[in-house]
Design a protein around this motif. Sequence first.
Motif, mmCIF file in Angstrom:
data_model
loop_
_atom_site.group_PDB
_atom_site.id
_atom_site.type_symbol
_atom_site.label_atom_id
_atom_site.label_comp_id
_atom_site.label_asym_id
_atom_site.label_seq_id
_atom_site.Cartn_x
_atom_site.Cartn_y
_atom_site.Cartn_z
ATOM 1 N N ARG A 109 0.839 -1.201 0.000
ATOM 2 C CA ARG A 109 0.000 0.000 0.000
ATOM 3 C C ARG A 109 0.878 1.258 0.000
ATOM 4 O O ARG A 109 0.624 2.206 -0.743
ATOM 5 C CB ARG A 109 -0.872 -0.017 1.258
ATOM 6 C CG ARG A 109 -1.862 1.096 1.275
ATOM 7 C CD ARG A 109 -2.361 1.401 2.662
ATOM 8 N NE ARG A 109 -2.868 2.748 2.647
ATOM 9 C CZ ARG A 109 -2.817 3.585 3.663
ATOM 10 N NH1 ARG A 109 -2.286 3.213 4.801
ATOM 11 N NH2 ARG A 109 -3.288 4.808 3.545
ATOM 12 N N THR B 60 -4.564 -2.799 3.784
ATOM 13 C CA THR B 60 -4.611 -2.278 2.407
ATOM 14 C C THR B 60 -5.089 -0.825 2.366
ATOM 15 O O THR B 60 -5.136 -0.224 1.297
ATOM 16 C CB THR B 60 -5.542 -3.131 1.519
ATOM 17 O OG1 THR B 60 -6.888 -2.971 1.977
ATOM 18 C CG2 THR B 60 -5.163 -4.603 1.570
ATOM 19 N N GLY B 61 -5.451 -0.252 3.532
ATOM 20 C CA GLY B 61 -5.864 1.151 3.590
ATOM 21 C C GLY B 61 -7.021 1.344 4.548
ATOM 22 O O GLY B 61 -7.681 0.378 4.932
#
Lengths: 112, 112
Positions: free
Chosen positions: A92, B25-26
């Motif tokens: 990411r 991933t965020g």
Amino acid sequence: MANLDSIFHGLADPTRRAVIARLATGPARVSELAAPHDMALPSFLKHLKVLETGGWIESDKAGRIRTCRLKPETTKAAEDWLGQQRSLWEGRLDRLDVFLNNLYDEGKNDEA
Amino acid sequence: MANLDSIFHGLADPTRRAVIARLATGPARVSELAAPHDMALPSFLKHLKVLETGGWIESDKAGRIRTCRLKPETTKAAEDWLGQQRSLWEGRLDRLDVFLNNLYDEGKNDEA
């Protein structure tokens, strides 16, 4: 192989982590493992049971003496799961880096 | 920094590990995090609370929308503890190796 629930549950207690740290230096008798911990033996044996279910230790008995050993492949299973999350996270950050670099380059082209 | 008990307790559940993997991933809204899990919202919020106590996530609210983020330093704390046990274990294997080599060399000297 134990499942990740019981692997990580094994680590969620200071007595159990101390047992793992002790066994990482070599096998030990139950009496030796229990000695540093100020608790009744049945309580201590419950912790050993949790570690056995979590795949952290195995033991065998010779006469009246039970000896415990670390199963190092369980450390690897726990590290692997954490490593996967780290990869996702770092992936990411890499994508964010590319995005910001592109934005910066576009800014320069606009100026030119 | 959360203590190791609550850090590892955070990992001892499949829903909580799924939330960590998603947030790696965020950032994500609570509603988005809850969607894949077949459970009542209050139960899901309890899992988020355990992750917050364990130092795995943090969140903030804008209007009615709460957004969660991963705290990657907690992955490092968990990996560090496991790495220490691995070092102890590998140190033990190294010493065993030296011991066995010495034994082998002594055997050769006896033969000569």
